[in-house]
Design a protein around this motif. Structure first.
Motif, PDB file in Angstrom:
ATOM      1  N   ILE A 132       0.861  -1.188   0.000  1.00 53.62           N
ATOM      2  CA  ILE A 132       0.000   0.000   0.000  1.00 53.62           C
ATOM      3  C   ILE A 132       0.898   1.239   0.000  1.00 53.62           C
ATOM      4  N   PRO A 133       0.663   2.180  -0.908  1.00 55.07           N
ATOM      5  CA  PRO A 133       1.483   3.403  -0.901  1.00 55.07           C
ATOM      6  C   PRO A 133       1.339   4.106   0.459  1.00 55.07           C
ATOM      7  N   ALA A 134       2.466   4.357   1.119  1.00 55.34           N
ATOM      8  CA  ALA A 134       2.423   4.916   2.468  1.00 55.34           C
ATOM      9  C   ALA A 134       2.208   6.429   2.431  1.00 55.34           C
ATOM     10  N   PRO A 135       1.601   6.979   3.492  1.00 58.01           N
ATOM     11  CA  PRO A 135       1.383   8.430   3.521  1.00 58.01           C
ATOM     12  C   PRO A 135       2.667   9.222   3.780  1.00 58.01           C
ATOM     13  N   ARG A 136       3.710   8.576   4.284  1.00 57.52           N
ATOM     14  CA  ARG A 136       4.986   9.272   4.512  1.00 57.52           C
ATOM     15  C   ARG A 136       6.089   8.614   3.687  1.00 57.52           C
ATOM     16  N   ARG A 140       7.020   2.191   4.627  1.00 60.24           N
ATOM     17  CA  ARG A 140       6.579   1.229   3.607  1.00 60.24           C
ATOM     18  C   ARG A 140       5.512   0.362   4.256  1.00 60.24           C
ATOM     19  N   ILE A 141       4.401   0.185   3.571  1.00 63.02           N
ATOM     20  CA  ILE A 141       3.295  -0.581   4.155  1.00 63.02           C
ATOM     21  C   ILE A 141       3.014  -1.827   3.319  1.00 63.02           C
ATOM     22  N   THR A 142       2.999  -2.954   3.985  1.00 65.89           N
ATOM     23  CA  THR A 142       2.637  -4.209   3.315  1.00 65.89           C
ATOM     24  C   THR A 142       1.602  -4.948   4.162  1.00 65.89           C
ATOM     25  N   VAL A 143       0.900  -5.839   3.511  1.00 57.63           N
ATOM     26  CA  VAL A 143      -0.069  -6.694   4.210  1.00 57.63           C
ATOM     27  C   VAL A 143       0.281  -8.133   3.864  1.00 57.63           C
ATOM     28  N   ILE A 144       0.506  -8.944   4.901  1.00 59.14           N
ATOM     29  CA  ILE A 144       0.757 -10.361   4.632  1.00 59.14           C
ATOM     30  C   ILE A 144      -0.426 -11.166   5.152  1.00 59.14           C
ATOM     31  N   ARG A 145      -0.591 -12.352   4.617  1.00 54.93           N
ATOM     32  CA  ARG A 145      -1.716 -13.185   5.059  1.00 54.93           C
ATOM     33  C   ARG A 145      -1.179 -14.453   5.707  1.00 54.93           C
ATOM     34  N   GLN A 146      -1.726 -14.752   6.873  1.00 55.98           N
ATOM     35  CA  GLN A 146      -1.246 -15.904   7.634  1.00 55.98           C
ATOM     36  C   GLN A 146      -2.422 -16.769   8.078  1.00 55.98           C
ATOM     37  N   PRO A 147      -2.160 -18.062   8.316  1.00 57.82           N
ATOM     38  CA  PRO A 147      -3.259 -18.945   8.751  1.00 57.82           C
ATOM     39  C   PRO A 147      -3.813 -18.528  10.110  1.00 57.82           C
ATOM     40  N   VAL A 148      -5.110 -18.725  10.285  1.00 60.87           N
ATOM     41  CA  VAL A 148      -5.777 -18.376  11.539  1.00 60.87           C
ATOM     42  C   VAL A 148      -5.238 -19.213  12.716  1.00 60.87           C
ATOM     43  N   GLY A 149      -4.938 -20.478  12.430  1.00 61.14           N
ATOM     44  CA  GLY A 149      -4.443 -21.362  13.504  1.00 61.14           C
ATOM     45  C   GLY A 149      -5.224 -22.655  13.516  1.00 61.14           C
ATOM     46  N   TYR A 478      -0.978  -6.384   8.909  1.00 69.69           N
ATOM     47  CA  TYR A 478      -0.466  -5.152   8.295  1.00 69.69           C
ATOM     48  C   TYR A 478       0.892  -4.837   8.923  1.00 69.69           C
ATOM     49  N   VAL A 479       1.879  -4.597   8.091  1.00 69.18           N
ATOM     50  CA  VAL A 479       3.228  -4.320   8.574  1.00 69.18           C
ATOM     51  C   VAL A 479       3.631  -2.922   8.118  1.00 69.18           C
ATOM     52  N   CYS A 480       3.960  -2.071   9.093  1.00 70.96           N
ATOM     53  CA  CYS A 480       4.387  -0.707   8.758  1.00 70.96           C
ATOM     54  C   CYS A 480       5.883  -0.597   9.030  1.00 70.96           C
ATOM     55  N   VAL A 481       6.653  -0.392   7.998  1.00 71.77           N
ATOM     56  CA  VAL A 481       8.098  -0.214   8.156  1.00 71.77           C
ATOM     57  C   VAL A 481       8.369   1.290   8.183  1.00 71.77           C
TER      58      VAL A 481
END
Ligand code: ADP
Length: 485
Positions: A132-136, A140-149, A478-481
Motif C-alpha cells: 500500500i502506498p504509504a502516507p509518509r 513502507r506498508i505491506t499486508v501479509i496473510r497468515q493462517p488463523v491457527g 499489516y506491517v508498517c516499516v
C-alpha cells in the motif's frame, strides 16, 4: 453388506492426532441405514480429555504445517482429490448407506466434494498479500496473510462428504490444522475421507475426526483457547448457541445455517426451464438441503400450467432405497425428520392447502414420504415459516412483481433465492431486491466450488468456496516499516 472394493475405507474409529482411536473403548454410537433401519456400524464417543489431546496434536502440527509452501500443500490436496476420484464408487456406497440419498446423487456429491480439494489446492499457491502506498516517504506498508491457527469444523448429515471438504480444504490450503466433528448420523463418510487424506500425505495432527457426543465435543472445542476458529453448518438454533459460546474466547466464525428459499416464477418465464429448476432445487437429496426451494411463488397467468407440469413430474419420481436402480428419491434421514414433514403437510392441509400430489407417507418404509405438491399455501401455515427439509413443494399464487418480492423477503432467513423470468430489466430489479446471499436466476442448481456460497440475516455469515473461501481461514497482518532512508 456395503460391497466395498477397499474395505479399509469403512472405519469404526475416531481419528485423533494421526492415530485411529477406539476412544475409551466403552462408549459407542450406533449408526443405522435410514432406508431400512439396519445397523451399519458404530463409532466411539471420545471423552473430553481425548478431544483435548486432539487439540494439542492439532496445535503441535500447526507449528510445522503453517510453514509449508503453497506448492507442498497443493500437492497433498490434489493427491487427496485424485484418491477420492479413484475410490469414488466405494465412497458413494458408504454415503448412500448412512445418508440414504440415491447412489447417483452420492456419486455426484463425491465429485462436488473432491472439487473443493482441487480448487483450494490451486488457491493454496495464491494467498497473496498487498503493498500500500504509504502516507509518509519514510514508511513502507505491506499486508501479509497468515493462517488463523487451529480450526474446529462441525458438519451436518445432508452432505456427509461435501460439507467436510468445503471446510477442511480451504483451512488446510491456508495453513491451518483442523478438528472436525461430523454429524452423528453420517460419520463414516468423513472417516473414509480421512483414510485417503492420510494416504495423500497429510501430516499427523493436521486433521482429526472427532466422534461422539456433540455437546461434549463442542464444549471442549469452544472453550479451548488454542482453537481460534469455528466453522459450523447446521441449524440456526444451534448456530446461535455456538456463536454465543464462542464469545468467551473470541473465535473467528463462519456460520452456514438454515434457509427458507423462495422460488419465484413470473408469467414471462420459460416454463420448461422453471419446472426443471424447481425439481432440481426442491427434490435433490429428498429436499434435505439448506438451499432447497421452500416456498414457491407463481404468478397468476402461469400458475395453472406450472402446477400441472410440476405435479406430473413429481408423480413420476421413483421413491426407494438409494441403491436401487433408477431411484430418484430416498428416505428422510430419521424418524424426527419424517414426523416434521408430516406435521407441516397436515397443518397446511388443515388450513386450506390443496394436495395435488402425495401428502402422505410412502409404502417404501417408515422414513419415506411421498413427493408432494401443495397449492393455495399462505402465511397462516407453518410450512411457510419453517425449513421443510423434505420432498414437499408448497405453492402460493401472486399477481405482481412488488408482491412477489415482499413475499420472498418475508422471512428471517437469507441463504438462497431463485427466480425465473425472460425480462432483462426485471432480472436486474429482482436480483437486487432479494435479501439473500445467493440468487439463482433461471437456474435451480447453484452450488459450485468456484462461487462464494453463504447467507445473510439468520442464515449466518461467511463464504465457502471461491477465492473468498480462503479468507475465512487466513488473517491479514499489516506491517508498517518506518524510518526508511
Ligand atoms: P440438524 O437438525 O440438521 O441435525 P444441527 O444443527 O442439530 O442440525 O446439527 C448440525 C451439527 O451440529 C451436527 O454435527 C450436530 O451433531 C452438531 N451439534 C448439534 N448441537 C451441538 C452442540 N451443542 N455443540 C456442538 N455441536 C452440535
Amino acid at each position: 453388506m456395503l460391497n466395498l472394493q477397499r474395505t479399509d475405507l469403512f472405519r469404526e474409529a475416531a481419528y485423533v492426532g494421526g492415530e485411529w482411536s477406539a476412544g475409551s473403548g466403552d462408549s459407542w454410537q450406533t449408526i443405522h441405514n435410514p432406508a431400512d433401519g439396519e445397523r451399519l456400524g458404530r463409532v466411539p464417543c471420545l471423552t473430553r480429555a481425548q478431544v483435548a489431546d486432539a487439540i494439542r496434536a492439532a496445535d503441535k502440527a500447526f507449528a510445522e504445517y503453517r510453514q509449508w509452501t503453497g506448492k507442498a500443500k497443493a500437492a497433498v490436496l490434489q493427491r487427496w482429490a485424485a484418491l477420492m476420484q479413484e475410490h469414488k464408487a466405494d465412497l458413494a456406497r458408504i454415503m448412500t448407506a448412512e445418508q440414504g440419498k440415491p447412489y447417483a446423487e452420492a456419486m455426484g456429491e463425491i465429485d462436488y466434494a473432491s472439487s473443493f480439494l482441487e480448487w483450494f489446492g490451486e488457491e493454496a499457491k495464491r494467498i497473496y498479500g498487498e503493498t500500500i502506498p504509504a502516507p509518509r516517504g519514510t514508511q513502507r506498508i505491506t499486508v501479509i496473510r497468515q493462517p488463523v491457527g487451529v480450526c474446529a469444523a462441525i458438519t451436518p448429515w445432508n452432505f456427509p462428504s461435501g460439507m467436510v471438504t468445503r471446510k477442511v480444504a480451504p483451512a488446510l490450503a491456508a495453513g491451518c490444522t483442523v478438528l472436525l466433528k461430523p454429524a452423528p448420523q453420517t460419520p463414516f463418510s468423513a472417516l473414509a475421507l480421512c483414510v485417503l487424506a492420510e494416504e495423500a500425505g497429510l501430516p499427523k495432527g493436521a486433521l482429526s475426526i472427532l466422534t461422539g457426543n456433540a455437546e461434549d465435543i463442542g464444549a471442549e472445542l469452544i472453550e479451548s483457547e488454542t482453537v481460534r476458529k469455528l466453522s459450523f453448518t447446521g441449524s440456526t438454533a444451534v448456530g446461535k448457541k455456538l456463536m454465543a459460546a464462542c464469545a468467551g474466547t473470541m473465535k473467528k466464525l463462519s456460520l452456514e445455517l438454515g434457509g427458507n428459499a423462495p422460488f419465484i416464477v413470473f408469467d414471462d418465464a420459460n416454463l420448461d426451464a422453471a419446472v426443471q429448476g424447481a425439481l432440481a432445487s426442491k427434490f435433490r437429496n429428498g429436499g434435505q438441503t439448506c438451499v432447497c426451494a421452500n416456498r414457491f411463488f407463481v404468478q397468476a397467468g402461469i400458475y395453472d400450467s406450472f402446477v400441472e407440469r410440476l405435479t406430473k413430474a413429481v408423480i413420476s419420481m421413483r421413491v426407494g432405497r438409494g441403491t436401487d436402480h433408477g431411484v430418484t428419491l430416498g428416505p428422510l434421514i430419521d424418524d424426527a425428520a419424517f414426523r416434521k414433514v408430516e406435521r407441516l403437510v397436515d397443518d397446511a392441509r388443515a388450513k386450506g392447502a390443496q394436495v395435488r400430489a402425495g401428502g402422505q407417507p410412502h409404502s417404501a418404509g417408515p422414513r419415506f414420504y411421498t413427493p408432494t405438491v401443495l397449492t393455495e399455501v399462505d402465511y397462516s401455515m407453518s410450512i411457510m415459516h419453517e425449513e421443510i427439509f423434505g420432498p414437499v413443494a408448497a405453492i402460493t399464487r401472486f399477481t405482481d412483481e412488488a408482491e412477489a418480492i415482499t413475499l420472498a423477503n418475508t422471512t428471517r432467513y437469507g441463504l438462497a433465492a431463485y427466480f425465473y423470468t425472460s425480462d432483462l430489466n426485471r432480472s436486474i430489479r429482482v436480483t437486487e431486491a432479494l435479501d439473500y446471499g445467493i440468487v439463482g436466476l433461471n437456474e435451480g442448481a447453484i452450488s459450485t466450488e468456484v462461487a462464494p456460497f453463504g447467507g445473510i440475516k439468520e442464515s449466518g455469515f461467511g463464504k465457502e468456496g471461491s477465492r473468498h473461501g480462503i479468507d475465512e481461514y487466513s488473517e491479514r497482518k499489516y506491517v508498517c516499516v518506518g524510518n526508511v532512508s
